[in-house]
Structures are given as structure tokens and as C-alpha cells.
Design a protein around this motif. Structure first.
Motif, short mmCIF file in Angstrom:
data_model
loop_
_atom_site.label_atom_id
_atom_site.label_comp_id
_atom_site.label_asym_id
_atom_site.label_seq_id
_atom_site.Cartn_x
_atom_site.Cartn_y
_atom_site.Cartn_z
N LEU A 131 -14.76 -19.81 -35.04
CA LEU A 131 -14.74 -19.37 -33.64
C LEU A 131 -15.90 -18.41 -33.37
O LEU A 131 -16.59 -18.52 -32.35
CB LEU A 131 -13.41 -18.66 -33.32
CG LEU A 131 -12.17 -19.54 -33.17
CD1 LEU A 131 -10.92 -18.68 -32.99
CD2 LEU A 131 -12.32 -20.48 -31.97
N GLN A 132 -16.11 -17.50 -34.31
CA GLN A 132 -17.20 -16.55 -34.14
C GLN A 132 -18.55 -17.26 -34.13
O GLN A 132 -19.45 -16.89 -33.38
CB GLN A 132 -17.17 -15.50 -35.26
CG GLN A 132 -16.06 -14.46 -35.03
CD GLN A 132 -15.83 -13.57 -36.25
OE1 GLN A 132 -16.04 -13.99 -37.38
NE2 GLN A 132 -15.37 -12.35 -36.00
N LYS A 133 -18.64 -18.29 -34.94
CA LYS A 133 -19.87 -19.05 -34.98
C LYS A 133 -20.13 -19.72 -33.63
O LYS A 133 -21.23 -19.69 -33.08
CB LYS A 133 -19.77 -20.12 -36.07
CG LYS A 133 -21.11 -20.73 -36.46
CD LYS A 133 -20.99 -21.41 -37.82
CE LYS A 133 -22.36 -21.57 -38.48
NZ LYS A 133 -22.27 -21.96 -39.89
N LEU A 134 -19.08 -20.31 -33.08
CA LEU A 134 -19.21 -20.96 -31.78
C LEU A 134 -19.56 -19.95 -30.69
O LEU A 134 -20.38 -20.22 -29.81
CB LEU A 134 -17.91 -21.67 -31.39
CG LEU A 134 -17.61 -22.99 -32.09
CD1 LEU A 134 -16.56 -23.76 -31.32
CD2 LEU A 134 -18.86 -23.83 -32.23
N MET A 135 -18.95 -18.80 -30.78
CA MET A 135 -19.23 -17.75 -29.80
C MET A 135 -20.70 -17.36 -29.89
O MET A 135 -21.38 -17.18 -28.87
CB MET A 135 -18.38 -16.52 -30.09
CG MET A 135 -16.93 -16.70 -29.79
SD MET A 135 -16.58 -16.15 -28.11
CE MET A 135 -16.93 -14.41 -28.30
N ASP A 138 -23.28 -19.22 -28.36
CA ASP A 138 -23.10 -18.90 -26.95
C ASP A 138 -22.84 -20.12 -26.10
O ASP A 138 -22.86 -20.05 -24.88
CB ASP A 138 -24.26 -18.07 -26.43
CG ASP A 138 -25.39 -18.90 -25.86
OD1 ASP A 138 -26.23 -18.36 -25.19
OD2 ASP A 138 -25.42 -20.13 -26.12
N LEU A 139 -22.54 -21.19 -26.82
CA LEU A 139 -22.04 -22.39 -26.15
C LEU A 139 -22.84 -22.75 -24.92
O LEU A 139 -22.30 -22.96 -23.86
CB LEU A 139 -20.59 -22.16 -25.77
CG LEU A 139 -19.72 -23.40 -25.88
CD1 LEU A 139 -19.66 -23.87 -27.30
CD2 LEU A 139 -18.37 -23.09 -25.36
#
Lengths: 139, 139
Positions: A131-135, A138-139
Motif C-alpha cells: 500500500l505504501q508503495k502504491l501511495m 502517487d498513483l
DNA sequence: ATTCAATGTTTAGCCGCCTAATAATCTAGC
DNA sequence: GCTAGATTATTAGGCGGCTAAACATTGAAT
């Protein structure tokens, strides 16, 4: 690719359920989910401008403005014009707003438990990292 | 526990960004995100009742009803009273609604790419499995 | 000093979710 | 048959997001 098996689809679906869980939980302490996120920023640093809150929360200015309307009405915060810049206002926690922190933290423990229900602690950790990686992306 | 490091917090934050991405993308084919999910169910099976759609999508009945209003106005679907049960209506795809499938699938590929950007394919797979696990735990 | 662009707040209005309450229909039970 | 309860659709209204547009203030450039 089957849409139903995509990350995007699953994420969007999960989102709805999780948002409902969140909302139902914080309602028990008299708040709404959006208000909680704004309060969290103020607990970190009081007296911020609306634009600061919007930037940090990754929300549009009108969204923050609307949420603050509810927090003002509920006496969680006060709004003061910023002397150094007439365009801005600063948002300050009231006692009620500060006291809400403990209540929310308590509720959050329950929320987190239900969220990771069925995941091992290892899985939860991996999930969190992803999740942190996706955040970060910055999508 | 620090709220900001909880799965719930990260998930809620990610949600907003992802929803924005989704919305922005499907807008390009003239649809809104909610409409897309309803259409997906109809692409799987045409002629369903509103309550069936609501159940499968895990949405409240009024939510589906409102979304259908937009789809009706956009001529993506038609609504017919159900002869066997006067309380129900059945929703049918129009040609436009059926043709939208290809457009959405194309867009979805882009959405998925941006969503998993920065994740290896292994990570994406793990992430997907964890999402499915959370969904199954019905949160 | 004036003007003009940039910035911050606010209003209006839209979609995505929800709950509560209505109305209509169906189904059971008597 | 008739009434009572369950089910389906709908309406009203609220919060969480957004964009577009209006407004005031600031700051920079001439």
C-alpha cells in the motif's frame, strides 16, 4: 485480461466496504470519516491553513472547506483570519477537538482489527508495504 | 499504534487517489465510475432486477437506482417492469450499452497499468491475492 | 501607482456512497 | 377474501470526493 481479476477492480470494490466500516465506526464517537482525517492533520500541527490541510491530505480545497464546515458546527475547531495573509484562514482545535483524539485512537484499533481480520501478521505487513508503495507511486 | 501506519489509514488514503484515477479515465469514454460497475454486471447477465444488481455489487438499493438514472438518460440501458413481479423492474442493455464494453475494457488496461505502476508482477500478484482475501473476509 | 497574474477561500453543482421513509406489490395466515 | 408482514423500487437528504467559477488578497512588473 478479465476486469474482475484486476487489481483496480478489486481495490475499488474493497474500498466501498472499507469506507462503510470506517464511517460506521467513527460515527459512534460523533464524527464522520472525512472529519477524522482533517482532525488527524490538526493533531499533528494546530493552526494550519486550509490549503495546507488540502495539500497534506491530497484533497481539493472545496472538500476541506466543506468538511471544516461540519467541524466548526460541531465545535471541534475554530477558524481565524491569518494576519500575515488576508486570503488565508487558520484552523485551530478546540478542547473538544483535542479530546477527540483519544476517542478516535481507541476506535481506530477496532477498525484496524476488523480490516486485517483473516490476514496473518506477516500478510498484514506485506500488504501495508505494498500500500505504501502504491501511495508513493502517487498513483 | 500509529494511525498513520495502519492498514486502514493507508487503504483509505490510497482509495481516494485510485478513485480519482478511475473516474478521470472512464470519463474519457463518457461514463462515470459507478455506471461502469453496474454495466459490468449487465455484461455478465442482461435483464437483471435492481435488487440483483445491488446484491452482487454490494451496494444499497438507492445507490443502484440513482446510477441507473444516469445510464437510462445516457441510453445505455432500458428499464422494463417485470411481468412476474410487479414490484421489480428488469434492466436491459441497449446497443450503446453493449458497445461500451469494448471501450471500457480498453480503458481498463490503462487504469490497471497505472495502478500497479512501480510494483513488480510478483508484487502485483501478491497484492491481488491479499485484496481477494480481504474481500472474502467481507470486511 | 496601476495593472495583472497567482493564490486562498468560498459557492454551486455533480457523482458515489449511505440511511430513513414511502409506496406498491407480493405472500402468508387466518 | 382479507389483513399483516416481507420485498422492491423510489424519494429525500446527508457526507465524501470532485470541477468550475466567483471573490478577495497578495505580489510582481511595468
Amino acid at each position: 485480461m478479465k476486469i474482475e481479476e484486476s487489481v483496480s477492480y478489486l481495490l475499488a470494490k474493497l474500498t466501498v466496504a472499507h469506507r462503510n466500516l470506517l464511517e460506521k465506526s467513527v460515527t459512534q464517537v460523533g464524527l464522520h470519516s472525512g472529519q477524522v482525517f482533517v482532525l488527524m492533520e490538526l493533531w499533528k500541527q494546530d493552526g494550519q491553513r486550509q490549503i495546507d490541510l488540502a495539500d497534506k491530505l491530497n484533497l481539493a480545497a472545496p472538500t476541506v472547506n466543506k468538511i471544516l464546515g461540519g467541524l466548526l458546527e460541531g465545535d471541534y475547531v475554530t477558524r481565524e483570519r491569518y494576519e500575515d495573509d488576508g486570503r488565508s484562514t487558520r484552523i485551530f482545535l478546540t478542547d473538544k477537538g483535542e479530546n477527540a483524539k483519544a476517542l478516535v485512537e481507541e476506535k481506530w484499533t477496532e477498525i484496524e482489527e476488523q480490516t486485517v481480520l483473516g490476514m496473518s501478521s506477516t500478510e498484514a505487513l506485506i500488504f501495508k508495504q505494498l500500500l505504501q508503495k502504491l501511495m508513493g507511486a502517487d498513483l
